[in-house]
Scaffold this motif. Structure first.
Motif, mmCIF file in Angstrom:
data_model
loop_
_atom_site.group_PDB
_atom_site.id
_atom_site.type_symbol
_atom_site.label_atom_id
_atom_site.label_comp_id
_atom_site.label_asym_id
_atom_site.label_seq_id
_atom_site.Cartn_x
_atom_site.Cartn_y
_atom_site.Cartn_z
ATOM 1 N N SER A 45 0.860 -1.163 0.000
ATOM 2 C CA SER A 45 0.000 0.000 0.000
ATOM 3 C C SER A 45 0.901 1.217 0.000
ATOM 4 C CB SER A 45 -0.859 0.013 1.266
ATOM 5 O OG SER A 45 -1.473 1.266 1.410
ATOM 6 N N LYS A 46 0.573 2.187 -0.806
ATOM 7 C CA LYS A 46 1.418 3.374 -0.819
ATOM 8 C C LYS A 46 1.200 4.223 0.422
ATOM 9 C CE LYS A 46 -1.468 6.501 -3.510
ATOM 10 N NZ LYS A 46 -1.513 7.382 -4.637
ATOM 11 N N GLY A 47 0.238 3.859 1.244
ATOM 12 C CA GLY A 47 -0.053 4.628 2.451
ATOM 13 C C GLY A 47 1.151 4.902 3.335
ATOM 14 N N ALA A 119 6.418 6.103 -3.314
ATOM 15 C CA ALA A 119 4.974 5.828 -3.235
ATOM 16 C C ALA A 119 4.376 5.773 -4.634
ATOM 17 C CB ALA A 119 4.278 6.902 -2.401
ATOM 18 N N LYS A 120 4.764 6.699 -5.481
ATOM 19 C CA LYS A 120 4.244 6.733 -6.848
ATOM 20 C C LYS A 120 4.708 5.506 -7.629
ATOM 21 C CE LYS A 120 4.171 9.735 -10.937
ATOM 22 N NZ LYS A 120 4.595 8.820 -11.957
ATOM 23 N N GLU A 121 6.006 5.191 -7.541
ATOM 24 C CA GLU A 121 6.546 4.046 -8.273
ATOM 25 C C GLU A 121 5.928 2.736 -7.798
ATOM 26 O OE1 GLU A 121 10.760 4.360 -7.807
ATOM 27 O OE2 GLU A 121 10.923 5.986 -9.276
ATOM 28 N N ASP A 126 2.242 -1.771 -8.506
ATOM 29 C CA ASP A 126 1.098 -2.555 -8.052
ATOM 30 C C ASP A 126 -0.009 -2.562 -9.095
ATOM 31 O OD1 ASP A 126 2.343 -3.201 -5.727
ATOM 32 O OD2 ASP A 126 1.112 -1.937 -4.441
ATOM 33 N N ALA A 127 -0.281 -1.399 -9.679
ATOM 34 C CA ALA A 127 -1.339 -1.304 -10.689
ATOM 35 C C ALA A 127 -0.977 -2.140 -11.917
ATOM 36 C CB ALA A 127 -1.557 0.150 -11.091
ATOM 37 N N SER A 132 -1.878 -7.065 -14.984
ATOM 38 C CA SER A 132 -1.349 -8.237 -15.676
ATOM 39 C C SER A 132 -2.087 -9.515 -15.284
ATOM 40 C CB SER A 132 0.148 -8.395 -15.408
ATOM 41 O OG SER A 132 0.376 -8.848 -14.090
ATOM 42 N N PHE A 133 -2.744 -9.506 -14.118
ATOM 43 C CA PHE A 133 -3.477 -10.684 -13.680
ATOM 44 C C PHE A 133 -4.945 -10.668 -14.102
ATOM 45 C CE2 PHE A 133 0.051 -11.079 -10.633
ATOM 46 C CZ PHE A 133 0.353 -12.412 -10.840
#
Length: 146
Positions: A45-47, A119-121, A126-127, A132-133
């Motif tokens: 999580s980028k949190g 966080a952005k990377e 993650d996206a 891809s799945f």
């Protein structure tokens, strides 16, 4: 030879010492994370990165506020304590603290930007992995309940 076997050959225990396993190829022991399927324990999580960046920014601001208050706090010392040897020592301490706080402020500024970049990377990674799945058969309903 499998990846796991090759890994053990290269990085396996020496003289009966502890063994390392390549997580991506280790058999799943029910805890997830292994190459054999199972539940997905690892989530990102980028949190935390965004929160750490915000904290670094807040620390930068408070450090600068404190640093800028040092000078006005020492105004009038020259005239009020003229002739005392402590004036030179006090000026030296003031300069030292101003430099230290400026270094902390600058480091926090650098950290804030770096943490936001992470966080952005990580969010983009993650996206991309999630995308891809899409469309991959995730198994039966029984697998989802595990």
């Amino acid at each position: 030879m499998s990846y796991s076997e090759r890994w053990q050959e290269l990085f396996g225990p020496i003289d009966g010492g502890p063994a390392m396993k390549l997580a991506s190829t280790a058999p799943d022991s029910g805890g997830g994370g292994g190459g054999g399927g199972g539940s997905m324990d690892l989530k990102h999580s980028k949190g935390p990165w965004t929160s750490a960046s915000s904290t670094a920014g807040d620390l930068r601001t408070s450090t600068e506020t404190s640093r800028s208050a040092l000078g006005p706090g020492h105004e009038g010392v020259d005239s009020g304590a003229a002739g005392l040897s402590s004036v030179a020592a006090l000026k030296s301490v003031l300069t030292s603290w101003e430099e230290r706080l400026q270094s902390v402020r600058d480091e926090c500024e650098q950290l804030k930007g770096t943490l936001l970049k992470v966080a952005k990377e990580m969010g983009e990674t993650d996206a991309a992995v999630d995308a891809s799945f899409k469309g991959v058969d995730g198994g039966s309903k029984a697998d989802e309940k595990r």
